[in-house]
Design a protein around this motif. Sequence first.
Motif, PDB file in Angstrom:
ATOM      1  N   GLU A  66       2.133  10.687  15.438  1.00  0.00           N
ATOM      2  CA  GLU A  66       1.033  10.317  14.542  1.00  0.00           C
ATOM      3  C   GLU A  66       1.914   9.462  13.319  1.00  0.00           C
ATOM      4  O   GLU A  66       1.123   8.702  12.755  1.00  0.00           O
ATOM      5  N   GLU A  67       3.041   9.808  13.050  1.00  0.00           N
ATOM      6  CA  GLU A  67       3.665   9.194  12.005  1.00  0.00           C
ATOM      7  C   GLU A  67       3.658   7.560  12.490  1.00  0.00           C
ATOM      8  O   GLU A  67       3.586   6.927  11.459  1.00  0.00           O
ATOM      9  N   ASN A  68       3.939   7.422  13.652  1.00  0.00           N
ATOM     10  CA  ASN A  68       4.113   5.912  14.059  1.00  0.00           C
ATOM     11  C   ASN A  68       2.617   5.418  13.971  1.00  0.00           C
ATOM     12  O   ASN A  68       2.711   4.196  13.417  1.00  0.00           O
ATOM     13  N   ASP A  69       1.780   5.966  14.200  1.00  0.00           N
ATOM     14  CA  ASP A  69       0.268   5.573  14.232  1.00  0.00           C
ATOM     15  C   ASP A  69      -0.098   5.130  12.542  1.00  0.00           C
ATOM     16  O   ASP A  69      -0.330   4.173  12.231  1.00  0.00           O
ATOM     17  N   THR A  70       0.310   6.309  11.754  1.00  0.00           N
ATOM     18  CA  THR A  70       0.158   5.903  10.394  1.00  0.00           C
ATOM     19  C   THR A  70       0.776   5.069   9.856  1.00  0.00           C
ATOM     20  O   THR A  70       0.476   3.909   9.057  1.00  0.00           O
ATOM     21  N   GLN A  71       2.167   4.589  10.207  1.00  0.00           N
ATOM     22  CA  GLN A  71       3.009   3.569   9.821  1.00  0.00           C
ATOM     23  C   GLN A  71       2.389   2.224  10.222  1.00  0.00           C
ATOM     24  O   GLN A  71       2.224   1.074   9.505  1.00  0.00           O
ATOM     25  N   GLU A  72       1.815   2.322  11.484  1.00  0.00           N
ATOM     26  CA  GLU A  72       1.285   1.251  11.925  1.00  0.00           C
ATOM     27  C   GLU A  72      -0.220   0.646  11.302  1.00  0.00           C
ATOM     28  O   GLU A  72      -0.145  -0.323  11.299  1.00  0.00           O
ATOM     29  N   GLU A  73      -0.880   1.584  11.020  1.00  0.00           N
ATOM     30  CA  GLU A  73      -2.091   1.539   9.957  1.00  0.00           C
ATOM     31  C   GLU A  73      -1.699   1.105   9.037  1.00  0.00           C
ATOM     32  O   GLU A  73      -2.237   0.121   8.224  1.00  0.00           O
ATOM     33  N   ASP A  74      -0.647   1.778   8.310  1.00  0.00           N
ATOM     34  CA  ASP A  74      -0.165   1.094   6.971  1.00  0.00           C
ATOM     35  C   ASP A  74       0.033  -0.368   7.066  1.00  0.00           C
ATOM     36  O   ASP A  74      -0.030  -1.288   6.138  1.00  0.00           O
ATOM     37  N   MET A  75       0.983  -0.777   8.084  1.00  0.00           N
ATOM     38  CA  MET A  75       1.312  -2.282   8.270  1.00  0.00           C
ATOM     39  C   MET A  75       0.246  -3.148   8.617  1.00  0.00           C
ATOM     40  O   MET A  75       0.113  -4.059   7.852  1.00  0.00           O
ATOM     41  N   THR A  76      -0.519  -2.555   9.440  1.00  0.00           N
ATOM     42  CA  THR A  76      -2.023  -3.185   9.714  1.00  0.00           C
ATOM     43  C   THR A  76      -2.797  -3.698   8.219  1.00  0.00           C
ATOM     44  O   THR A  76      -3.107  -4.690   7.872  1.00  0.00           O
ATOM     45  N   ASP A  77      -2.793  -2.330   7.651  1.00  0.00           N
ATOM     46  CA  ASP A  77      -3.577  -2.669   6.284  1.00  0.00           C
ATOM     47  C   ASP A  77      -2.891  -3.575   5.393  1.00  0.00           C
ATOM     48  O   ASP A  77      -3.469  -4.483   4.813  1.00  0.00           O
ATOM     49  N   ASP A  79      -0.728  -6.094   6.365  1.00  0.00           N
ATOM     50  CA  ASP A  79      -0.976  -7.353   6.944  1.00  0.00           C
ATOM     51  C   ASP A  79      -2.463  -7.787   6.706  1.00  0.00           C
ATOM     52  O   ASP A  79      -2.482  -9.042   6.294  1.00  0.00           O
ATOM     53  N   GLY A  80      -3.334  -7.017   6.889  1.00  0.00           N
ATOM     54  CA  GLY A  80      -4.716  -7.442   6.407  1.00  0.00           C
ATOM     55  C   GLY A  80      -4.784  -7.796   4.854  1.00  0.00           C
ATOM     56  O   GLY A  80      -5.455  -8.755   4.593  1.00  0.00           O
ATOM     57  N   ASN A  81      -4.146  -6.971   4.066  1.00  0.00           N
ATOM     58  CA  ASN A  81      -4.065  -7.150   2.858  1.00  0.00           C
ATOM     59  C   ASN A  81      -3.506  -8.632   2.470  1.00  0.00           C
ATOM     60  O   ASN A  81      -3.963  -9.462   1.715  1.00  0.00           O
ATOM     61  N   VAL A  82      -2.447  -8.794   3.026  1.00  0.00           N
ATOM     62  CA  VAL A  82      -1.718 -10.241   3.084  1.00  0.00           C
ATOM     63  C   VAL A  82      -2.447 -11.146   3.400  1.00  0.00           C
ATOM     64  O   VAL A  82      -2.551 -12.298   2.731  1.00  0.00           O
ATOM     65  N   GLU A  83      -3.033 -10.895   4.570  1.00  0.00           N
ATOM     66  CA  GLU A  83      -4.196 -12.211   5.061  1.00  0.00           C
ATOM     67  C   GLU A  83      -5.295 -12.627   4.082  1.00  0.00           C
ATOM     68  O   GLU A  83      -5.618 -13.595   3.864  1.00  0.00           O
ATOM     69  N   ALA A  84      -5.902 -11.245   3.585  1.00  0.00           N
ATOM     70  CA  ALA A  84      -6.949 -11.452   2.601  1.00  0.00           C
ATOM     71  C   ALA A  84      -6.505 -12.415   1.505  1.00  0.00           C
ATOM     72  O   ALA A  84      -7.151 -13.210   1.167  1.00  0.00           O
ATOM     73  N   ASP A  85      -5.179 -11.992   1.028  1.00  0.00           N
ATOM     74  CA  ASP A  85      -4.766 -12.623  -0.040  1.00  0.00           C
ATOM     75  C   ASP A  85      -4.516 -13.930   0.398  1.00  0.00           C
ATOM     76  O   ASP A  85      -4.772 -14.913  -0.731  1.00  0.00           O
TER      77      ASP A  85
END
Length: 122
Positions: A66-77, A79-85
């Motif tokens: 669950e921690e890894n999933d949360t970290q991956e989601e955070d990283m994805t978010d 990355d998504g924010n960086v890509e959006a920026d």
Amino acid sequence: MRVGVPIFLFLAAAGFHTALTASLESAEKEDTFVGLEQLSDLQKRDQEEFEAAQMSEAVQDENTEEENDTQEEDMTDRDGNVEADQHESESDEDVDGMRQKREHLEANVEEADETTNLAEVE
């Protein structure tokens, strides 16, 4: 009577031997049974401890997952924010570039109009 006494002693000794052997075998079986029962209790405790350890390990694995999933989601978010920026920056750059082109074209059109006007005036 002389012959009967040795036969009687032989039969008594044989009976005593049989009784003693049966008693020892019975005690051995009881010890084996008690030993198996104790062994069975130990095995049950070991099995319970093993299952408890597995459950604990599964819970830890689940928490880690669950921690890894949360970290991956955070990283994805992120990355998504960086890509959006980046996309936003690229869009801003595109808009700025388009604005410059439009201004350049408008300037060219104005020059062409002026040239046309001067040509018409002459």
